[in-house]
Scaffold this active site. Structure first.
Site, PDB file in Angstrom:
ATOM      1  CE  LYS A   1      -3.855  -2.211   2.339  1.00  0.00           C
ATOM      2  NZ  LYS A   1      -3.409  -3.211   2.606  1.00  0.00           N
TER       3      LYS A   1
ATOM      4  NE  ARG B   1      -7.979  -9.996  -4.093  1.00  0.00           N
ATOM      5  CZ  ARG B   1      -9.008  -9.387  -3.490  1.00  0.00           C
ATOM      6  NH1 ARG B   1     -10.316  -9.929  -4.193  1.00  0.00           N
ATOM      7  NH2 ARG B   1      -9.016  -8.890  -2.234  1.00  0.00           N
TER       8      ARG B   1
END
Length: 645
Positions: free
Chosen positions: A116, A297
């Site tokens: 992140k 994803r």
């Protein structure tokens, strides 16, 4: 197009991928652990290969065994599903090295967005707004605590790897920072193998809105509009919807433009989601949203996007991975109607959503809804399957679609009321209560809504007199239907001098119920507490040895038929004990034998189903025995035994 693919996942995820592959004429290979040997997805696939024991570290996270299975079965490509290895760039490299195709983004794209802190730096460079915070490499307590003070409380500690709320803690006061940091790091290490965290400003009225993006290997990238995932508990999504309520054209344009810009910045190929945190304190404004992270994803909540766009995202994944261009351009993608997805879990909302296990003795979903609505069930279980302690306790995703939000919400509530699950504690009543909440219904939802209303949303009404009567009838096996062709069988409940009375002992929680059931004048009559009640004609009941569940709306009332021969000694032994509420691993022990503890004091941390749960003292007392760190326990194991007062 591929002729055969291997699915490196399990449960409803694998079933979902198999369905599209079969429609496209593509053969499928399932991989499974020992615990999943007879699972639905294994039976649905064309072939199946065992890859190891139940623990994910020895099966579904073994990339080498998965690649070996693909090569051995002649699969040309591997679909990772979501979770497990789906965002593991090392696995993508393994797949490529074996000459196989990874049905997803490149390893470089996953690496770019996998941490992140690095992802936020990349997004800042690309001109995408990011939330204020500390995303540096330093991890010392004094540094992170200092950064938190600079940012200003409340702050959010977040694992830099992974997602799903694991390794995430909200901290409101500096005194709580050290403990929260230690807990977040432990959970992050266990879930992702990386304990590093970042610190962000906590947005006071946050909404979680994400944009579905899709790219191909020809330089094209599009968005498929947004999803609102603000209804969360403990940072886990509960009900998702598309489009986001209250969304304006200006806000949508700003968010989707930023999302596509983010995808293009990393030359993204495949399905992905750009997650934004939105400050909704003054409504949805184009200057009040920030990039949080990218999920490289397919998402658990992708069906709501499919319902409002008419696009099969798994088909798009397969086509893009096979080298084709995106099937539609941006101006060809249309938004139609409104959709909700509710995640049905084996968990106990009345016990702070503790995961549950059990055998699904009864499982029934609504087949259809009212005219103008559509219902879609995504599940990987069948009636008779067991909920395992090894994996995520999701039972199904209930998805509905209608012309507008109010119609879709009504369809969701009706579908939940007609869902019947018995054998494990489930969250359907909680989901129905949330769907009926006034603020949720109006679209005024933020990520703190469930936390603020948790007591009301999780409170279960007691069973009605009719429900208790229905349970008694089911437990007694009384019936007006003849048992066979013999003429005497037609005399239901017959006795020579008077109608047969059947005594029934039931237990509902801590309440014992004694009833009598008899057939009189062609009807079944139940007597409870000296009051006679006719048996309900249309009761929804599921029964199996020792248990009866009666469904009233979305609430499942579970009754037990107590065993008179139960070992009373075991009950006595546990009178001064604290038992494990679920199977799990004892991660941390914070008390010692002989220590005097106070009510509410944290005694140990239990890791179960990928989450940490703090076990606190139920009362003041002296610890006589306590479980050891690192011990694996089952549901009901004695964790702490207190000295007698």
């Amino acid at each position: 197009m591929f002729k055969k693919i291997l699915i490196a996942n399990r449960g409803e995820i694998a079933c979902r991928i198999i369905r599209t592959a079969r429609r496209m004429g593509i053969a499928t290979v399932a991989v499974h652990s020992d615990a999943d040997a007879s699972a639905l997805f294994v039976r649905e696939a064309d072939e199946a290969v065992r890859i190891g024991p139940a623990p994910v570290s020895e099966s579904y996270l073994r990339g080498d065994r998965i690649v070996e299975a693909a090569l051995a079965t002649g699969a040309e490509a591997i679909h990772p599903g979501y979770g497990f290895l789906s965002e593991n760039p090392g696995f993508v490299d393994q797949v490529a090295a074996a000459g196989l195709v990874f049905i997803g983004p490149s390893a470089a794209s996953i690496r770019a967005m996998g941490l992140k802190d690095a992802a936020k730096a990349l997004m800042e460079k690309a001109g995408v707004p990011v939330v204020p915070g500390y995303h540096g490499a330093g991890q010392a307590l004094v540094l992170l605590a200092g950064k938190a003070k600079e940012i200003g409380y409340p702050v959010l500690i977040k694992a830099r790897a992974g997602g799903g709320g694991k390794g995430m803690r909200r901290v409101d006061h500096p005194d709580d920072f050290a403990d929260a940091l230690a807990s977040a790091k432990r959970e992050a290490k266990a879930a992702f193998g990386d304990e590093a965290v970042l610190i962000e400003k906590y947005v006071e009225k946050p909404r979680h809105i994400e944009v579905q993006v899709f790219g191909d290997n020809h330089g094209n990238a599009v968005h498929l509009f947004e999803r609102d995932c603000s209804a969360q508990r403990r940072h886990q999504k509960v009900i998702e919807e598309a489009p986001a309520p209250g969304m304006t054209a200006e806000m949508r344009s700003a968010m989707t433009d930023a999302a596509v810009k983010a995808a293009k910045a990393i030359r993204y190929s495949g399905a992905g989601t750009i997650e934004f945190i939105v400050d909704a304190s003054e409504g949805l404004r184009p200057d009040r949203f920030w990039f949080m992270e990218m999920n490289t994803r397919l998402q658990v909540e992708h069906p709501v996007t499919e319902m409002v766009t008419g696009v099969d995202l798994v088909e798009w994944q397969l086509r893009v991975a096979a080298g084709e261009k995106l099937p539609l351009s941006q101006d060809q993608i249309r938004l139609s109607g409104h959709a909700f997805e509710a995640r049905i879990y084996a968990e106990d909302p009345t016990r702070d959503f503790l995961p549950a296990i059990g055998t699904l003795h009864h499982l029934k979903f609504p087949a259809s809804g009212a005219e103008g609505t559509a219902i879609r069930i995504e599940t990987g279980v069948r009636q008779g399957d067991a909920i395992s302690p090894f994996y995520d306790p999701m039972i199904a995703k209930l998805v509905v679609h209608a012309a507008d939000r109010s119609g879709a919400l009504a369809a969701l509530g009706a579908a939940l009321r007609h869902t019947e699950i018995a054998g494990s504690t489930v969250n359907t009543a909680f989901l129905a209560a949330l769907a009926a909440d006034a603020d949720f219904a109006s679209g005024d939802v933020d990520t703190g809504l469930i936390g603020r209303r948790q007591a009301a949303l999780t409170a279960l009404p007691p069973p009605s007199a009719e429900a208790a009567a229905a349970a008694a009838v089911a437990a007694s096996n009384a019936s007006l239907t003849p048992a066979g062709a013999d003429p005497w069988d037609a005399l239901a409940g017959y006795a020579h001098w008077s109608p047969v009375r059947r005594k029934v002992a039931l237990a509902y929680g801590e309440t014992d119920i004694t009833a009598s059931v008899q057939v009189k004048a062609g009807r079944i009559v139940v007597e409870i507490d000296d009051l006679e009640r006719p048996a309900p004609a249309a009761a929804r009941v599921a029964a199996w040895p020792g248990h009866v569940t009666v469904f009233e709306g979305a609430v499942a009332h579970s009754f037990k038929a107590p065993d008179p021969f139960a070992d009373a000694a075991d009950a006595d032994a546990g009178a001064g004990s604290l038992r494990a509420p679920m199977p799990g691993l004892v991660k941390v022990v914070r008390a010692s034998v002989g220590e005097h503890v106070s009510k509410g004091q944290a005694l140990l941390v239990l890791e179960a189903m990928k989450m940490e749960h703090t076990i606190a003292a139920p009362h003041d007392g002296e610890v006589a025995e306590i479980v050891a760190e690192g011990q694996q326990v089952t549901d009901g194991t004695v964790l702490v035994r207190f000295a007698e007062a």
